[in-house]
Scaffold this motif. Structure first.
Motif, PDB file in Angstrom:
ATOM      1  N   ALA A  80      62.088 -28.436  60.567  1.00  0.00           N
ATOM      2  CA  ALA A  80      62.003 -29.812  60.449  1.00  0.00           C
ATOM      3  C   ALA A  80      60.703 -30.346  59.559  1.00  0.00           C
ATOM      4  CB  ALA A  80      61.988 -30.637  61.743  1.00  0.00           C
ATOM      5  N   LYS A  81      60.387 -31.378  59.085  1.00  0.00           N
ATOM      6  CA  LYS A  81      58.999 -31.888  58.600  1.00  0.00           C
ATOM      7  C   LYS A  81      58.248 -31.863  59.656  1.00  0.00           C
ATOM      8  CE  LYS A  81      61.464 -32.618  54.803  1.00  0.00           C
ATOM      9  NZ  LYS A  81      61.524 -31.844  53.926  1.00  0.00           N
ATOM     10  N   PRO A  82      56.914 -31.705  59.468  1.00  0.00           N
ATOM     11  CA  PRO A  82      56.002 -31.358  60.474  1.00  0.00           C
ATOM     12  C   PRO A  82      55.844 -32.771  61.504  1.00  0.00           C
ATOM     13  CG  PRO A  82      54.840 -31.107  58.523  1.00  0.00           C
ATOM     14  CD  PRO A  82      56.352 -31.797  58.125  1.00  0.00           C
ATOM     15  N   LYS A  83      55.968 -33.796  61.028  1.00  0.00           N
ATOM     16  CA  LYS A  83      56.076 -35.053  62.190  1.00  0.00           C
ATOM     17  C   LYS A  83      56.960 -34.995  63.305  1.00  0.00           C
ATOM     18  CE  LYS A  83      53.311 -38.381  59.590  1.00  0.00           C
ATOM     19  NZ  LYS A  83      53.550 -39.792  58.753  1.00  0.00           N
ATOM     20  N   ALA A  84      58.439 -34.754  62.700  1.00  0.00           N
ATOM     21  CA  ALA A  84      59.564 -34.563  63.492  1.00  0.00           C
ATOM     22  C   ALA A  84      59.283 -33.176  64.326  1.00  0.00           C
ATOM     23  CB  ALA A  84      60.783 -34.191  62.706  1.00  0.00           C
ATOM     24  N   ARG A  85      58.955 -32.223  64.114  1.00  0.00           N
ATOM     25  CA  ARG A  85      58.637 -30.860  64.715  1.00  0.00           C
ATOM     26  C   ARG A  85      57.680 -31.249  66.045  1.00  0.00           C
ATOM     27  NH1 ARG A  85      55.539 -26.488  65.718  1.00  0.00           N
ATOM     28  NH2 ARG A  85      56.602 -24.526  65.995  1.00  0.00           N
ATOM     29  N   ALA A  86      56.575 -31.941  65.671  1.00  0.00           N
ATOM     30  CA  ALA A  86      55.614 -32.254  66.634  1.00  0.00           C
ATOM     31  C   ALA A  86      55.969 -33.368  67.627  1.00  0.00           C
ATOM     32  CB  ALA A  86      54.240 -32.873  65.991  1.00  0.00           C
ATOM     33  N   ALA A  87      56.993 -34.174  67.360  1.00  0.00           N
ATOM     34  CA  ALA A  87      57.554 -35.191  68.361  1.00  0.00           C
ATOM     35  C   ALA A  87      58.529 -34.541  69.216  1.00  0.00           C
ATOM     36  CB  ALA A  87      58.019 -36.203  67.547  1.00  0.00           C
ATOM     37  N   ALA A  88      59.273 -33.534  68.731  1.00  0.00           N
ATOM     38  CA  ALA A  88      60.301 -32.929  69.631  1.00  0.00           C
ATOM     39  C   ALA A  88      59.751 -32.045  70.688  1.00  0.00           C
ATOM     40  CB  ALA A  88      61.255 -32.245  68.659  1.00  0.00           C
ATOM     41  N   ASN A  89      60.646 -31.819  71.851  1.00  0.00           N
ATOM     42  CA  ASN A  89      60.195 -30.854  72.558  1.00  0.00           C
ATOM     43  C   ASN A  89      60.949 -29.603  72.558  1.00  0.00           C
ATOM     44  OD1 ASN A  89      62.918 -31.614  73.381  1.00  0.00           O
ATOM     45  ND2 ASN A  89      62.316 -32.088  75.567  1.00  0.00           N
ATOM     46  N   LYS A 123      68.374 -36.524  39.837  1.00  0.00           N
ATOM     47  CA  LYS A 123      68.106 -35.844  41.310  1.00  0.00           C
ATOM     48  C   LYS A 123      66.391 -35.603  41.409  1.00  0.00           C
ATOM     49  CE  LYS A 123      69.134 -31.792  43.763  1.00  0.00           C
ATOM     50  NZ  LYS A 123      69.862 -30.387  43.776  1.00  0.00           N
ATOM     51  N   GLU A 124      65.980 -35.313  40.431  1.00  0.00           N
ATOM     52  CA  GLU A 124      64.484 -35.255  40.662  1.00  0.00           C
ATOM     53  C   GLU A 124      63.899 -36.518  41.256  1.00  0.00           C
ATOM     54  OE1 GLU A 124      60.302 -33.848  38.228  1.00  0.00           O
ATOM     55  OE2 GLU A 124      62.431 -33.283  37.384  1.00  0.00           O
ATOM     56  N   ARG A 125      64.035 -37.645  40.740  1.00  0.00           N
ATOM     57  CA  ARG A 125      63.345 -38.877  40.829  1.00  0.00           C
ATOM     58  C   ARG A 125      63.812 -39.383  42.187  1.00  0.00           C
ATOM     59  NH1 ARG A 125      64.231 -44.648  37.522  1.00  0.00           N
ATOM     60  NH2 ARG A 125      62.874 -45.755  38.847  1.00  0.00           N
ATOM     61  N   ILE A 126      65.151 -39.116  42.497  1.00  0.00           N
ATOM     62  CA  ILE A 126      65.710 -39.412  43.972  1.00  0.00           C
ATOM     63  C   ILE A 126      65.121 -38.371  44.924  1.00  0.00           C
ATOM     64  CG2 ILE A 126      67.775 -39.724  45.377  1.00  0.00           C
ATOM     65  CD1 ILE A 126      69.253 -40.903  42.775  1.00  0.00           C
ATOM     66  N   ALA A 127      65.145 -37.129  44.722  1.00  0.00           N
ATOM     67  CA  ALA A 127      64.599 -36.389  45.540  1.00  0.00           C
ATOM     68  C   ALA A 127      63.327 -36.493  46.164  1.00  0.00           C
ATOM     69  CB  ALA A 127      64.850 -34.993  45.097  1.00  0.00           C
ATOM     70  N   ALA A 128      62.349 -36.939  45.260  1.00  0.00           N
ATOM     71  CA  ALA A 128      61.175 -37.262  45.312  1.00  0.00           C
ATOM     72  C   ALA A 128      60.932 -38.289  46.417  1.00  0.00           C
ATOM     73  CB  ALA A 128      60.270 -37.472  44.138  1.00  0.00           C
ATOM     74  N   ILE A 129      61.787 -39.469  46.460  1.00  0.00           N
ATOM     75  CA  ILE A 129      61.705 -40.552  47.140  1.00  0.00           C
ATOM     76  C   ILE A 129      62.411 -39.927  48.616  1.00  0.00           C
ATOM     77  CG2 ILE A 129      62.543 -42.764  47.640  1.00  0.00           C
ATOM     78  CD1 ILE A 129      62.875 -43.120  44.589  1.00  0.00           C
ATOM     79  N   THR A 130      63.189 -39.242  48.632  1.00  0.00           N
ATOM     80  CA  THR A 130      63.763 -38.755  49.905  1.00  0.00           C
ATOM     81  C   THR A 130      62.705 -37.808  50.509  1.00  0.00           C
ATOM     82  OG1 THR A 130      66.127 -38.591  48.913  1.00  0.00           O
ATOM     83  CG2 THR A 130      65.729 -37.220  50.657  1.00  0.00           C
ATOM     84  N   GLU A 131      62.026 -37.095  49.829  1.00  0.00           N
ATOM     85  CA  GLU A 131      61.003 -36.020  50.402  1.00  0.00           C
ATOM     86  C   GLU A 131      60.127 -37.326  51.244  1.00  0.00           C
ATOM     87  OE1 GLU A 131      59.003 -32.740  52.065  1.00  0.00           O
ATOM     88  OE2 GLU A 131      61.045 -33.185  51.398  1.00  0.00           O
ATOM     89  N   ARG A 132      59.469 -38.152  50.334  1.00  0.00           N
ATOM     90  CA  ARG A 132      58.565 -38.959  51.060  1.00  0.00           C
ATOM     91  C   ARG A 132      59.130 -39.493  52.266  1.00  0.00           C
ATOM     92  NH1 ARG A 132      55.483 -42.607  47.210  1.00  0.00           N
ATOM     93  NH2 ARG A 132      54.060 -42.718  48.955  1.00  0.00           N
ATOM     94  N   ALA A 133      60.167 -39.964  52.190  1.00  0.00           N
ATOM     95  CA  ALA A 133      60.930 -40.804  53.333  1.00  0.00           C
ATOM     96  C   ALA A 133      60.988 -39.887  54.722  1.00  0.00           C
ATOM     97  CB  ALA A 133      62.236 -41.437  52.882  1.00  0.00           C
ATOM     98  N   MET A 134      61.382 -38.824  54.321  1.00  0.00           N
ATOM     99  CA  MET A 134      61.501 -37.806  55.711  1.00  0.00           C
ATOM    100  C   MET A 134      60.452 -37.324  55.994  1.00  0.00           C
ATOM    101  SD  MET A 134      64.898 -37.848  56.098  1.00  0.00           S
ATOM    102  CE  MET A 134      64.488 -39.619  55.693  1.00  0.00           C
ATOM    103  N   GLN A 135      59.155 -37.380  55.181  1.00  0.00           N
ATOM    104  CA  GLN A 135      58.009 -37.198  55.750  1.00  0.00           C
ATOM    105  C   GLN A 135      57.267 -38.173  56.474  1.00  0.00           C
ATOM    106  OE1 GLN A 135      56.487 -34.172  55.914  1.00  0.00           O
ATOM    107  NE2 GLN A 135      57.004 -32.893  53.970  1.00  0.00           N
ATOM    108  N   GLY A 136      57.876 -39.214  56.435  1.00  0.00           N
ATOM    109  CA  GLY A 136      57.233 -40.399  57.260  1.00  0.00           C
ATOM    110  C   GLY A 136      56.398 -41.285  56.464  1.00  0.00           C
ATOM    111  N   GLU A 137      56.492 -40.994  55.214  1.00  0.00           N
ATOM    112  CA  GLU A 137      55.223 -41.718  54.041  1.00  0.00           C
ATOM    113  C   GLU A 137      55.832 -42.826  53.472  1.00  0.00           C
ATOM    114  OE1 GLU A 137      54.406 -38.885  51.333  1.00  0.00           O
ATOM    115  OE2 GLU A 137      53.692 -37.362  52.579  1.00  0.00           O
TER     116      GLU A 137
END
Length: 270
Positions: A237-246, A83-97
């Motif tokens: 939401a993650k910051p990038k998603a929040r900034a993009a939405a109206n 879980k820890e390894r997979i969750a770290a990848i998920t977080e970076r993907a959802m942040q747009g990294e």
């Protein structure tokens, strides 16, 4: 509403707890209005729009961390001891990294050999709807809105979640299975940000040019869908998603979407 404006729901910091209020911008500068709100009244639940919100004809939503409180692949990874390894990848993907497809294939590959029984157990013991999710979906359906769940996650989870919450259609990825175990691969194409946006546009094409749409999501792969919708609402939401939405929900549950649209609680289902 004349000019740009913001509708704010449950703005207790402004002593309007439980209410919806509207603020107009005299110079039509929606970006400046939103920046001022973020600077002085964060967190808020708000929607920037140039006209009075109406009930949309289409509601399309992400699933993980939006309609449900979990990231399914992270929880499934726990059954594989990763879980820890997979969750770290998920977080970076959802942040747009990270590239979404590459990150998805890497995580799915780590699950190779896991029994499909783990999926059933994960669904039964780990996956829970976000507060207000079913009320939101069923209320919009009652008011004539088509509801679509579109996820970069998996049909093994999305199909039962959609049935539980009331979605009419599901778009998602398919885990490849052989001999009752995950192979570590995916069957068919990848549902990524482009597919999410394309799904919204295809659904809207069937409803007509004048139809309005609502999209909710939380991660970077939801951004094109949020931007394409009439009302794109970023949910915790993650910051990038929040900034993009109206629209954005930082404080409330998913019933705040109904408040932002001006739908009175007397019309809510459940």
């Amino acid at each position: 509403m004349a000019g740009a404006g913001v509708r704010i729901a449950d703005a207790s910091m402004l002593d309007f707890c439980g209410q919806t209020m509207q603020i107009d911008s005299p110079d039509d500068d929606a970006a400046a209005l939103r920046a001022a709100l973020d600077g002085h009244f964060h967190p808020t639940d708000g929607l920037v729009c140039t006209d009075e919100p109406i009930v949309p004809r289409l509601f399309i939503s992400d699933m993980d961390s939006t309609m449900i409180g979990q990231e399914c692949i992270d929880e499934l990874g726990d059954f594989a001891g990763l879980k820890e390894r997979i969750a770290a990848i998920t977080e970076r993907a959802m942040q747009g990294e990270l590239d979404f497809e590459q990150a998805l294939r890497e995580r799915v590959g780590l699950l190779a050999g896991l029994s499909t029984g783990a999926i059933d157990e994960c669904l039964a013991t780990r996956i829970r709807p976000m507060p207000g999710a079913r009320v939101l979906v069923e209320t919009l359906k009652k008011l004539g809105c088509r509801t679509v769940l579109v996820t970069g996650g998996f049909h093994h989870f999305a199909d039962p979640v959609a049935e539980q919450l009331g979605f009419e259609h599901v778009v998602g990825n398919r885990l490849e299975v052989a001999g009752g175990k995950l192979t570590g691969g995916l069957a068919g194409g990848i549902v990524d940000s482009a597919v999410k946006k394309a799904t919204l546009l295809a659904e809207m094409a069937m409803l007509g040019e004048s139809a309005t749409s609502l999209a909710t999501g939380d991660g970077a792969n939801d951004i094109p869908m949020l931007e394409a919708a009439s009302y794109g609402i970023a949910y915790h939401a993650k910051p990038k998603a929040r900034a993009a939405a109206n629209g954005w929900i930082d404080r409330g549950d998913l019933t705040s979407v109904l408040r932002l649209l001006g739908i009175p609680q007397s019309q809510w289902v459940g």
